[in-house]
Design an enzyme around this catalytic site. Structure first.
Site, PDB file in Angstrom:
ATOM      1  N   VAL A   1       0.846  -1.181   0.000  1.00  0.00           N
ATOM      2  CA  VAL A   1       0.000   0.000   0.000  1.00  0.00           C
ATOM      3  C   VAL A   1       0.887   1.237   0.000  1.00  0.00           C
ATOM      4  O   VAL A   1       1.815   1.335   0.806  1.00  0.00           O
ATOM      5  CB  VAL A   1      -0.890   0.028   1.261  1.00  0.00           C
ATOM      6  CG1 VAL A   1      -1.808   1.240   1.236  1.00  0.00           C
ATOM      7  CG2 VAL A   1      -1.680  -1.257   1.385  1.00  0.00           C
ATOM      8  N   CYS A   2       0.627   2.157  -0.903  1.00  0.00           N
ATOM      9  CA  CYS A   2       1.415   3.391  -0.903  1.00  0.00           C
ATOM     10  C   CYS A   2       0.650   4.466  -0.143  1.00  0.00           C
ATOM     11  O   CYS A   2      -0.212   5.142  -0.690  1.00  0.00           O
ATOM     12  CB  CYS A   2       1.708   3.864  -2.322  1.00  0.00           C
ATOM     13  SG  CYS A   2       2.893   5.222  -2.323  1.00  0.00           S
TER      14      CYS A   2
END
Ligand SMILES: [Zn+2]
Lengths: 449, 182
Positions: free
Chosen positions: B109-110
């Site tokens: 997840v960014c």
């Protein structure tokens, strides 16, 4: 040869050996604390009674042991869980080639004891977590040269748990100052922690440099640095391709080689230069090169603080010194502030009296809600039993509430709670978690009753 | 001034035999996570699951967005806070395959506060709100799934269709997504 004369000669030698310290401790001066009373007793205390614990026998630890021993401290204990590695020898000067593989604590103690007459260093080849309150309570001062934040936080929790209070007043005889040194390459810091009085490790958790991290999307799409390529392989490619069917082991050359090759491909693709095997190893293992001179400066500062605390001849550092010799030399001292909401030091452990172990958990919760000094609303309670965390009851999280509800009907005995067990209680009425230590009457007391 | 030498000259020579550690005490991470969990104030689209109620450091967060592209979907995230929490952020992975510019197919997840912008003052709740926001406002500027980001940037209609296709279960391009409708 006349034995009498030889003894006299030795004494004379000893007199001169400590003459510099005596100048500090037996005379007053403009830099002394106003309350300081010079006396010959102080050197006597330093040399024969003061018990110092050194945590870590690595880069800082070797320096600290040498400094303290040469300053007259004789009752020194040292804890270290590591063994000696070839790569230590450039700066951990108490160790030689023949010592590789042996415990650092043992070899360091042996070296100091052989080299410095009168000094008695006791080694402990173990983890700090292997010792209990009883062990730590015996020391006057603790000085640490650790490379781990987890270990620092554990030590911090330990010295805070040793404090005792009488009607809200800190009993100063339970206070063990901790002098903490840390270095990272050309940067370092030394600090003095008076537990319960000045900022503790948790108060200033923000001060520890976070690990270097790069935004994930940069790593994935717009790498510019060789580090970005290495992180990409480490974080994304490894998980996808799983070349060795296991997590990355930074000590396995096959792993490092694989990462090196893949990172090289990626660096070529994005026209990034400067990718070396050494860099890959460093990034994967998070290595920050240790610098001997930084260790020497920080350890000297820490040892001076130990001496000031032991002798009271001078006010201790207040309370945080940063040092940096990346480019010239820079140092700065300031007072790190105690955080009034600190989870570790703002709430001393409160005693909670219960009538006996047959009390039900529900009754205990009711009493926390009814007790005029707490008046809690819906306390969540966890504890630690035999080293394992246990959730007793959390009313606000549905999935946990359902599975801990039956605990309410159980007695404290049935739940494994004993005299001295700690309850961690969180409630909306308090910004902090409160730690209670259970106090149950002993069985014989009940017989008397 | 604390005068150690006068205070504690009488200090007992306590027996110093190493013992099996007394482990009555909770770690700092445990203290902090107890507070975080007890104070969790979840938006109505989120819920938590604790596989082991005694281990508050490991849990799942389920997000069911009720507006935006991902309305009607159900997405699970695993949380794992280590012994160095909150100095280090918890590790968070998306366990549901999702067609999303900021979440890749491995579940990375960014989200800035999960990595470079994490601060110890942030809490589990901050991350929950951050993740919820990712579903409301997917951000094509910081892509982890570059293809999805390009589509979002150039053709919002197509992006919306792709999201629907993926959530119903099926192929978007050459990638198969498992059904994740609520
Ligand atoms: Zn504190």
């Amino acid at each position: 040869m006349d034995i009498g004369n030889e003894t006299l000669g030795n004494q004379d030698h000893l007199q001169r050996r400590w003459s510099h310290l005596r100048k500090l401790l037996e005379r007053s001066g403009p830099f002394c604390h106003p309350d300081f009373e010079p006396s010959a007793e102080i050197l006597n205390f330093v040399m024969s009674s003061c018990k110092v614990l050194v945590i870590g026998a690595g880069g800082l630890g070797c320096e600290l042991l040498k400094n303290l021993a040469l300053m007259g401290f004789r009752e020194i204990h040292v804890i270290d869980m590591d063994t000696i590695d070839l790569s230590n020898l450039n700066r951990q000067f108490l160790f030689r080639i023949k010592d590789i593989g042996k415990p650092k604590a043992d070899v360091a103690a042996e070296f100091i004891n052989a080299r410095i007459p009168g000094c008695k260093v006791t080694p402990h080849y173990s983890k700090i977590q292997d010792f209990d309150e009883e062990f730590y309570r015996q020391f006057h001062i603790i000085v640490s040269g650790l490379d781990s934040i987890v270990a620092r936080r554990w030590m911090n929790g330990m010295i805070l748990s040793l404090l005792s209070y009488n009607e809200g007043e800190l009993d100063q005889s339970t206070l063990i100052p901790m002098v903490d040194g840390g270095t990272e390459g050309f940067k370092g810091n030394a600090r003095v922690i008076l537990p319960g009085i000045s900022a503790c490790i948790e108060c200033t958790l923000d001060l520890f440099p976070p690990q270097v991290t790069y935004p994930l999307c940069t790593i994935a799409n717009t790498p510019r640095l060789p580090e970005h390529c290495i992180e990409y392989v480490k974080l994304i490619q490894w998980g996808k391709e799983n070349p060795f069917d296991c997590p990355i082991d930074g000590d396995d050359p096959n792993h490092i080689n694989w990462i090196y090759e893949k990172a090289q491909e990626r660096a070529r693709q994005f026209n990034i230069g400067g990718l070396t095997f050494r860099l890959v190893h460093g990034v994967v293992k998070n290595i920050i090169p240790a610098v001997a001179s930084t260790n020497a400066v920080i350890a000297a500062s820490c040892a001076t603080e130990v001496f000031k605390l032991a002798s009271s001849c001078c006010l201790p550092l207040n309370n945080y010194m940063v040092f940096n010799d990346v480019d010239g030399i820079y140092t700065y001292t300031y007072e790190a502030e105690k955080n009034p909401d600190c989870l570790a030091c703002s709430n001393n452990v409160k005693t909670l009296d219960v009538k006996d172990g047959n009390m039900k958990l529900q009754e205990l919760i009711d009493s926390l809600c009814e007790n005029p000094s707490y008046q809690m609303k819906s306390p969540g309670i966890t504890t630690v039993i035999d080293g394992k965390n246990k959730t007793l009851y959390l009313p606000l999280i549905k999935s946990i509430e359902e599975r801990t509800r039956e605990n309410l009907k159980k007695t404290l005995n049935e739940l494994g709670l004993k005299n001295g067990s700690q309850l961690i209680v969180a409630d909306v009425t308090n910004p902090n978690t409160i730690i209670f230590s259970l106090r149950m009457p002993k069985e014989n007391d009940m017989v008397v009753e | 001034m604390i005068k150690l030498f006068s205070l504690k000259q009488q200090k007992k020579d306590g027996e110093s035999a190493p013992r099996v550690g007394n482990q009555k005490k909770a770690s700092a991470a445990q203290l902090r996570i107890t507070k975080d969990i007890n104070e969790l104030n979840l938006p109505k689209t989120c819920s938590t699951e604790f596989p082991d109620p005694d281990d508050l450091l490991t849990f799942k967060l389920i997000i069911c967005p009720d507006e935006g592209f991902y309305r009607g979907g159900k997405f699970a995230f695993s949380f794992k806070a280590g012994p160095n929490y909150p100095h280090e952020p918890p590790k968070v992975k998306c366990e549901t395959q999702v067609y999303h510019p900021n979440i890749d197919l491995e579940g990375n997840v960014c989200l800035n506060i999960l990595r470079e912008d994490w601060k110890p003052v942030l809490t589990v709740n901050s991350i929950v709100y951050g993740l919820q926001y990712l579903f409301l406002e997917p951000n094509p500027e910081d892509p982890l799934n570059k293809e999805a980001a390009e589509v979002l940037q150039n053709n919002r209609r197509l992006f919306e269709q792709n999201v629907q296709k993926a959530m119903r279960g099926g192929y978007v391009g050459s990638v198969f997504f498992e059904r994740c409708l609520k």
